[in-house]
Scaffold this active site. Structure first.
Site, PDB file in Angstrom:
ATOM      1  N   SER A 138      20.326   7.508  19.439  1.00 45.68           N
ATOM      2  CA  SER A 138      21.302   7.437  20.531  1.00 45.68           C
ATOM      3  C   SER A 138      22.677   7.698  19.937  1.00 45.68           C
ATOM      4  CB  SER A 138      21.280   6.025  21.128  1.00 45.68           C
ATOM      5  OG  SER A 138      22.396   5.798  21.962  1.00 45.68           O
ATOM      6  N   TYR A 151      20.846  -3.238  20.398  1.00 46.80           N
ATOM      7  CA  TYR A 151      20.571  -1.800  20.572  1.00 46.80           C
ATOM      8  C   TYR A 151      21.297  -0.971  19.508  1.00 46.80           C
ATOM      9  CZ  TYR A 151      19.882   2.545  23.290  1.00 46.80           C
ATOM     10  OH  TYR A 151      19.524   3.802  23.719  1.00 46.80           O
TER      11      TYR A 151
HETATM   12  P1  NAD Z   1      12.895   4.693  30.189  1.00 43.19           P
HETATM   13  O1  NAD Z   1      13.044   3.246  30.496  1.00 43.19           O
HETATM   14  O2  NAD Z   1      12.906   5.681  31.295  1.00 43.19           O
HETATM   15  O3  NAD Z   1      11.548   4.926  29.347  1.00 43.19           O
HETATM   16  C1  NAD Z   1      11.192   4.094  28.265  1.00 43.19           C
HETATM   17  C2  NAD Z   1       9.732   4.273  27.932  1.00 43.19           C
HETATM   18  O4  NAD Z   1       9.399   3.360  26.860  1.00 43.19           O
HETATM   19  C3  NAD Z   1       8.791   3.911  29.090  1.00 43.19           C
HETATM   20  O5  NAD Z   1       7.698   4.826  29.131  1.00 43.19           O
HETATM   21  C4  NAD Z   1       8.295   2.529  28.733  1.00 43.19           C
HETATM   22  O6  NAD Z   1       7.003   2.218  29.260  1.00 43.19           O
HETATM   23  C5  NAD Z   1       8.240   2.614  27.218  1.00 43.19           C
HETATM   24  N1  NAD Z   1       8.284   1.278  26.618  1.00 43.19           N
HETATM   25  C6  NAD Z   1       9.262   0.353  26.736  1.00 43.19           C
HETATM   26  N2  NAD Z   1       8.894  -0.779  26.106  1.00 43.19           N
HETATM   27  C7  NAD Z   1       7.671  -0.555  25.571  1.00 43.19           C
HETATM   28  C8  NAD Z   1       6.764  -1.339  24.814  1.00 43.19           C
HETATM   29  N3  NAD Z   1       7.006  -2.605  24.491  1.00 43.19           N
HETATM   30  N4  NAD Z   1       5.591  -0.782  24.443  1.00 43.19           N
HETATM   31  C9  NAD Z   1       5.294   0.480  24.799  1.00 43.19           C
HETATM   32  N5  NAD Z   1       6.109   1.274  25.502  1.00 43.19           N
HETATM   33  C10 NAD Z   1       7.283   0.758  25.894  1.00 43.19           C
HETATM   34  O7  NAD Z   1      14.032   4.997  29.119  1.00 43.19           O
HETATM   35  P2  NAD Z   1      14.750   6.362  28.643  1.00 43.19           P
HETATM   36  O8  NAD Z   1      16.135   6.322  29.106  1.00 43.19           O
HETATM   37  O9  NAD Z   1      13.904   7.538  28.925  1.00 43.19           O
HETATM   38  O10 NAD Z   1      14.811   6.098  27.062  1.00 43.19           O
HETATM   39  C11 NAD Z   1      13.970   6.745  26.125  1.00 43.19           C
HETATM   40  C12 NAD Z   1      14.615   6.639  24.749  1.00 43.19           C
HETATM   41  O11 NAD Z   1      15.868   7.314  24.754  1.00 43.19           O
HETATM   42  C13 NAD Z   1      14.905   5.197  24.307  1.00 43.19           C
HETATM   43  O12 NAD Z   1      14.625   5.056  22.932  1.00 43.19           O
HETATM   44  C14 NAD Z   1      16.387   5.065  24.559  1.00 43.19           C
HETATM   45  O13 NAD Z   1      16.981   4.091  23.749  1.00 43.19           O
HETATM   46  C15 NAD Z   1      16.867   6.464  24.220  1.00 43.19           C
HETATM   47  N6  NAD Z   1      18.162   6.810  24.799  1.00 43.19           N
HETATM   48  C16 NAD Z   1      18.358   6.756  26.151  1.00 43.19           C
HETATM   49  C17 NAD Z   1      19.601   7.080  26.658  1.00 43.19           C
HETATM   50  C18 NAD Z   1      19.886   7.057  28.122  1.00 43.19           C
HETATM   51  O14 NAD Z   1      21.067   7.153  28.488  1.00 43.19           O
HETATM   52  N7  NAD Z   1      18.900   6.927  28.985  1.00 43.19           N
HETATM   53  C19 NAD Z   1      20.638   7.462  25.799  1.00 43.19           C
HETATM   54  C20 NAD Z   1      20.401   7.503  24.438  1.00 43.19           C
HETATM   55  C21 NAD Z   1      19.153   7.177  23.949  1.00 43.19           C
END
Ligand code: NAD
Length: 256
Positions: A138, A151
């Protein structure tokens, strides 16, 4: 021969976009996530793009489940070329109120699972003399924001781990890179908008304008397709010398 990719957390948000993009490229996909309709999502995308798919809902809080996910992938497809460590959770709170258990869960899922998954995939990738590990860190792996102690710690840790795995993987054509998105409008961020509104005592619209996008030079949420395109590039045969690097897809946030 189609290559095989495992994407953790690929039944929602960024992971789902990455999986869709890899399916379009003809990869076999191991889907993973906690969403109840995960199996249906996997089968649907497999049929649409005529690729082989699997689905697992292992809970990444536990190292044995992470190892089980890798083992299941190798058993299903007989190989594992690309591992995208994407699953993650978020929680926003001032440190004095931050629950210990939530801190530990964020470190476990966002950072420790990256270690356990990469470690478990290593032997297979070494045998293949081909491996591409792509960690979704991130902009918070590069910069801090208040109220995100767990985080920011986990995402910085992932960038450190990315560099070590790049060094260790070099003799075996295993690369490891991190992608560092700014804000992406996914279920994870929708939840954060609500939490941030509480922490900052603002309306949700004010959070988007004054907290989230304020640090990006480009005042737009990062499109999931950009992250998926970057992941596909990093997975290519020709990307063998791209390793140990963090790619900021953050609308210019970390340029400042
Ligand atoms: P999201 O909530 O849409 O998806 C997260 C996924 O992780 C889901 O499929 C969920 O089931 C899975 N997950 C969560 N906890 C779990 C567990 N204990 N065991 C197994 N699976 C688990 O989130 P997103 O926004 O798509 O985020 C995906 C990645 O991108 C993350 O690592 C997040 O930190 C990173 N990220 C997101 C953003 C943003 O703005 N959305 C920005 C930077 C980085």
């Amino acid at each position: 021969m189609n290559k095989t990719v495992l994407i953790t957390g690929s039944t929602s948000g960024i992971g789902l976009a990455i999986a869709t993009r890899f399916a379009k490229e003809g990869y076999n996909i191991m889907f993973h996530g906690l969403e109840a309709n995960g199996d249906a999502i996997a089968k649907d995308l497999g049929a649409t793009h005529n690729v082989k798919v699997g689905f697992s809902k292992g809970n990444l809080l536990h190292s044995d489940a992470v190892e089980g996910l890798i083992a299941e992938t190798i058993k299903t497809f007989g190989e594992l070329h690309v591992l995208v460590n994407n699953a993650g959770i978020q929680f926003v709170s001032p440190i004095e109120d931050f629950p210990n258990e939530t801190y530990e869960n964020i470190i476990a899922i966002n950072m420790n699972a990256v270690f356990y998954a990469s470690k478990a995939a290593w032997k297979q990738m070494k045998q293949q003399q081909f491996g591409r590990i792509i960690n979704i860190s991130s902009v918070h792996g590069l910069r801090a924001s208040e109220f995100k102690s767990a985080y920011v710690t986990a995402k910085h840790g992932v960038i450190g781990m990315t560099k070590v795995l790049a060094l260790e993987g070099a003799p075996f054509n295993i690369t490891c890179n991190a992608i560092c998105p700014g804000y992406v409008k996914t279920p994870l961020v929708e939840g954060q908008i609500k939490d941030q509104a509480k922490a900052h005592k603002m309306t949700e619209a004010e959070v988007v304008e004054k907290v989230m996008l304020v640090k990006q030079a480009v005042k737009e949420f990062v499109p999931v397709e950009a992250i998926a395109d970057m992941a596909v590039l990093l997975a290519k045969d020709s990307s063998t010398t791209i390793t140990g690097t963090s790619f900021a897809l953050d609308g210019g946030w970390s340029a400042q």
